[in-house]
Design a protein around this motif. Structure first.
Motif, PDB file in Angstrom:
ATOM      1  N   ARG A 149       0.665  -1.130   0.124  1.00 13.37           N
ATOM      2  CA  ARG A 149       0.176  -0.039   0.090  1.00 13.37           C
ATOM      3  C   ARG A 149       0.696   1.221   0.100  1.00 13.37           C
ATOM      4  NH1 ARG A 149      -2.942  -1.593   5.150  1.00 13.37           N
ATOM      5  NH2 ARG A 149      -3.602   0.479   5.203  1.00 13.37           N
ATOM      6  N   ALA A 150       1.895   1.219   0.812  1.00  9.55           N
ATOM      7  CA  ALA A 150       2.731   2.421   0.525  1.00  9.55           C
ATOM      8  C   ALA A 150       3.204   2.631  -0.722  1.00  9.55           C
ATOM      9  CB  ALA A 150       3.887   2.116   1.820  1.00  9.55           C
ATOM     10  N   LEU A 151       3.837   1.616  -1.280  1.00 11.74           N
ATOM     11  CA  LEU A 151       4.465   1.809  -2.579  1.00 11.74           C
ATOM     12  C   LEU A 151       3.345   2.311  -3.752  1.00 11.74           C
ATOM     13  CD1 LEU A 151       6.491  -1.325  -2.983  1.00 11.74           C
ATOM     14  CD2 LEU A 151       7.415   1.090  -2.677  1.00 11.74           C
ATOM     15  N   ALA A 152       2.041   1.771  -3.724  1.00  9.81           N
ATOM     16  CA  ALA A 152       1.072   2.161  -4.354  1.00  9.81           C
ATOM     17  C   ALA A 152       0.708   3.587  -4.127  1.00  9.81           C
ATOM     18  CB  ALA A 152      -0.146   1.235  -4.191  1.00  9.81           C
ATOM     19  N   ASP A 153       0.835   3.930  -2.900  1.00  5.13           N
ATOM     20  CA  ASP A 153       0.557   5.390  -2.752  1.00  5.13           C
ATOM     21  C   ASP A 153       1.893   6.473  -2.926  1.00  5.13           C
ATOM     22  OD1 ASP A 153      -1.920   4.970  -1.821  1.00  5.13           O
ATOM     23  OD2 ASP A 153      -1.513   4.932   0.354  1.00  5.13           O
ATOM     24  N   GLY A 154       2.850   5.774  -3.281  1.00  6.93           N
ATOM     25  CA  GLY A 154       3.994   6.555  -3.716  1.00  6.93           C
ATOM     26  C   GLY A 154       4.616   7.312  -2.363  1.00  6.93           C
ATOM     27  N   VAL A 155       4.528   6.860  -1.287  1.00  5.48           N
ATOM     28  CA  VAL A 155       5.063   7.837  -0.183  1.00  5.48           C
ATOM     29  C   VAL A 155       6.580   7.746  -0.433  1.00  5.48           C
ATOM     30  CG1 VAL A 155       3.259   7.018   1.161  1.00  5.48           C
ATOM     31  CG2 VAL A 155       5.119   5.462   1.177  1.00  5.48           C
ATOM     32  N   LYS A 156       7.207   8.517   0.265  1.00 10.38           N
ATOM     33  CA  LYS A 156       8.852   8.697   0.300  1.00 10.38           C
ATOM     34  C   LYS A 156       9.422   8.181   1.448  1.00 10.38           C
ATOM     35  CE  LYS A 156       8.607  10.582  -3.626  1.00 10.38           C
ATOM     36  NZ  LYS A 156       8.855   9.683  -5.101  1.00 10.38           N
ATOM     37  N   ILE A 157       8.733   8.036   2.692  1.00 12.82           N
ATOM     38  CA  ILE A 157       8.921   7.471   3.783  1.00 12.82           C
ATOM     39  C   ILE A 157       8.097   6.514   4.614  1.00 12.82           C
ATOM     40  CG2 ILE A 157       9.606   8.173   6.593  1.00 12.82           C
ATOM     41  CD1 ILE A 157      11.674   9.337   4.790  1.00 12.82           C
ATOM     42  N   HIS A 158       8.667   5.475   4.966  1.00 10.34           N
ATOM     43  CA  HIS A 158       7.924   4.511   5.414  1.00 10.34           C
ATOM     44  C   HIS A 158       8.618   3.959   6.745  1.00 10.34           C
ATOM     45  CE1 HIS A 158       5.068   1.054   5.096  1.00 10.34           C
ATOM     46  NE2 HIS A 158       5.964   0.149   5.093  1.00 10.34           N
ATOM     47  N   GLY A 159       8.181   3.061   7.360  1.00 14.58           N
ATOM     48  CA  GLY A 159       8.809   2.490   8.521  1.00 14.58           C
ATOM     49  C   GLY A 159       8.143   1.557   9.541  1.00 14.58           C
ATOM     50  N   CYS A 160       8.432   1.715  10.870  1.00 13.00           N
ATOM     51  CA  CYS A 160       7.743   0.795  11.517  1.00 13.00           C
ATOM     52  C   CYS A 160       7.459   1.531  13.106  1.00 13.00           C
ATOM     53  CB  CYS A 160       8.657  -0.633  11.960  1.00 13.00           C
ATOM     54  SG  CYS A 160      10.408  -0.291  12.349  1.00 13.00           S
ATOM     55  N   THR A 161       6.422   0.815  13.668  1.00  7.52           N
ATOM     56  CA  THR A 161       6.163   1.391  15.111  1.00  7.52           C
ATOM     57  C   THR A 161       6.035   0.216  15.982  1.00  7.52           C
ATOM     58  OG1 THR A 161       4.666   3.056  13.680  1.00  7.52           O
ATOM     59  CG2 THR A 161       4.147   2.659  16.119  1.00  7.52           C
ATOM     60  N   VAL A 162       6.350   0.606  17.436  1.00  9.40           N
ATOM     61  CA  VAL A 162       6.122  -0.303  18.471  1.00  9.40           C
ATOM     62  C   VAL A 162       5.239   0.645  19.110  1.00  9.40           C
ATOM     63  CG1 VAL A 162       7.153  -1.360  20.545  1.00  9.40           C
ATOM     64  CG2 VAL A 162       8.371  -0.914  18.369  1.00  9.40           C
ATOM     65  N   HIS A 163       3.952  -0.055  19.743  1.00  6.41           N
ATOM     66  CA  HIS A 163       2.819   0.604  20.450  1.00  6.41           C
ATOM     67  C   HIS A 163       2.389  -0.164  21.511  1.00  6.41           C
ATOM     68  CE1 HIS A 163      -0.401  -1.455  18.373  1.00  6.41           C
ATOM     69  NE2 HIS A 163       0.422  -1.762  17.327  1.00  6.41           N
ATOM     70  N   PHE A 164       1.748   0.402  22.442  1.00  6.27           N
ATOM     71  CA  PHE A 164       0.873  -0.358  23.285  1.00  6.27           C
ATOM     72  C   PHE A 164      -0.377  -0.908  22.819  1.00  6.27           C
ATOM     73  CE2 PHE A 164       3.260   2.171  26.560  1.00  6.27           C
ATOM     74  CZ  PHE A 164       3.807   1.091  27.353  1.00  6.27           C
ATOM     75  N   VAL A 165      -0.724  -1.998  22.843  1.00  6.41           N
ATOM     76  CA  VAL A 165      -1.942  -2.671  22.382  1.00  6.41           C
ATOM     77  C   VAL A 165      -3.269  -2.283  22.995  1.00  6.41           C
ATOM     78  CG1 VAL A 165      -3.093  -4.892  21.851  1.00  6.41           C
ATOM     79  CG2 VAL A 165      -0.605  -4.738  21.703  1.00  6.41           C
ATOM     80  N   VAL A 166      -4.499  -1.933  22.367  1.00  4.61           N
ATOM     81  CA  VAL A 166      -5.759  -1.564  22.850  1.00  4.61           C
ATOM     82  C   VAL A 166      -6.441  -2.396  21.870  1.00  4.61           C
ATOM     83  CG1 VAL A 166      -4.935   0.763  23.581  1.00  4.61           C
ATOM     84  CG2 VAL A 166      -5.734   0.406  21.173  1.00  4.61           C
TER      85      VAL A 166
END
Length: 211
Positions: free
Chosen positions: A110-127
């Motif tokens: 999806r990121a490639l399809a949208d043509g974004v220039k920055i991507h990455g990852c996230t650590v978060h607390f689960v809700v």
């Protein structure tokens, strides 16, 4: 999971990986954990009547092993509000996107399809809501014109292996607090803090990629 296990072996790491639990008895991670001398268990969701019965079986094992924090890694089942309520503020997850962007599956595609220039990852607390919850750490990677899903995923995964152990270390040391949907240092004012707890961007790009 391997990155967490290896990081936790450091003498001054504030947490011990005490149990590796999977809903798949044949999971490769169970074998790896056994080789490292870590207790393992499998709770096969297929043999339980429903999600709550499955989670109650997990809860029994987690209590038996006196677990304090849960780190999800490759666990692809949604947890019920009941289970999350038992572990409020004590379940961490890593997601291969810069949340709140690209919740759910197929994030790199999806990121490639949208043509974004920055991507990455996230650590978060689960809700209870999927891929939401207070953000503990994020890492950004550049998206190149030549990227495929595979090359982008590989670059993101390398950063996941860096920030997940660091996020666990921060949580285990008890130096964080949650205000609304924000994670803040326990002794700092909200005004003095950015909207993320940690942002790591890889070092200088090779000349052939940055040209």
């Amino acid at each position: 999971m391997r990155a967490l296990i290896e990081s936790a072996r450091a003498p001054h790491f504030p947490a011990e990986i005490a149990l590796v639990l999977s809903n798949r008895p044949d999971a490769e991670g169970l074998r790896f954990a056994k080789e490292k001398g870590i207790a393992t268990a499998a709770v096969d969701h297929k043999i339980h009547a429903g999600r709550e019965e499955f989670e109650r079986s997990m809860q029994v094992l987690l209590e038996l092993h006196r677990i304090d924090l849960i780190c999800l890694a490759g666990f692809m089942r949604l947890l019920t509000p009941w289970f999350i309520g038992q572990w409020e503020g004590r379940i961490l997850n890593i997601h291969p996107a810069l949340l709140p962007a690209y919740r759910g599956l197929h994030t790199h595609e999806r990121a490639l399809a949208d043509g974004v220039k920055i991507h990455g990852c996230t650590v978060h607390f689960v809700v209870p809501a999927m891929d939401e919850g207070p953000i503990i750490a994020q890492a950004a990677v550049p998206v190149f014109e030549t990227d495929t899903e595979e090359t982008l995923a590989k670059r993101v995964l390398a950063e996941e292996h860096v920030i997940y152990p660091r996020a666990l270390e921060r949580v285990a040391r008890g130096g964080l607090r949650i205000e609304g949907n924000r994670v803040l240092s326990a002794h700092a004012s909200a005004e003095a803090q950015p909207n993320f707890s940690a942002l790591r961007v890889p070092g200088p790009l090779p000349e052939e990629e940055s040209a």
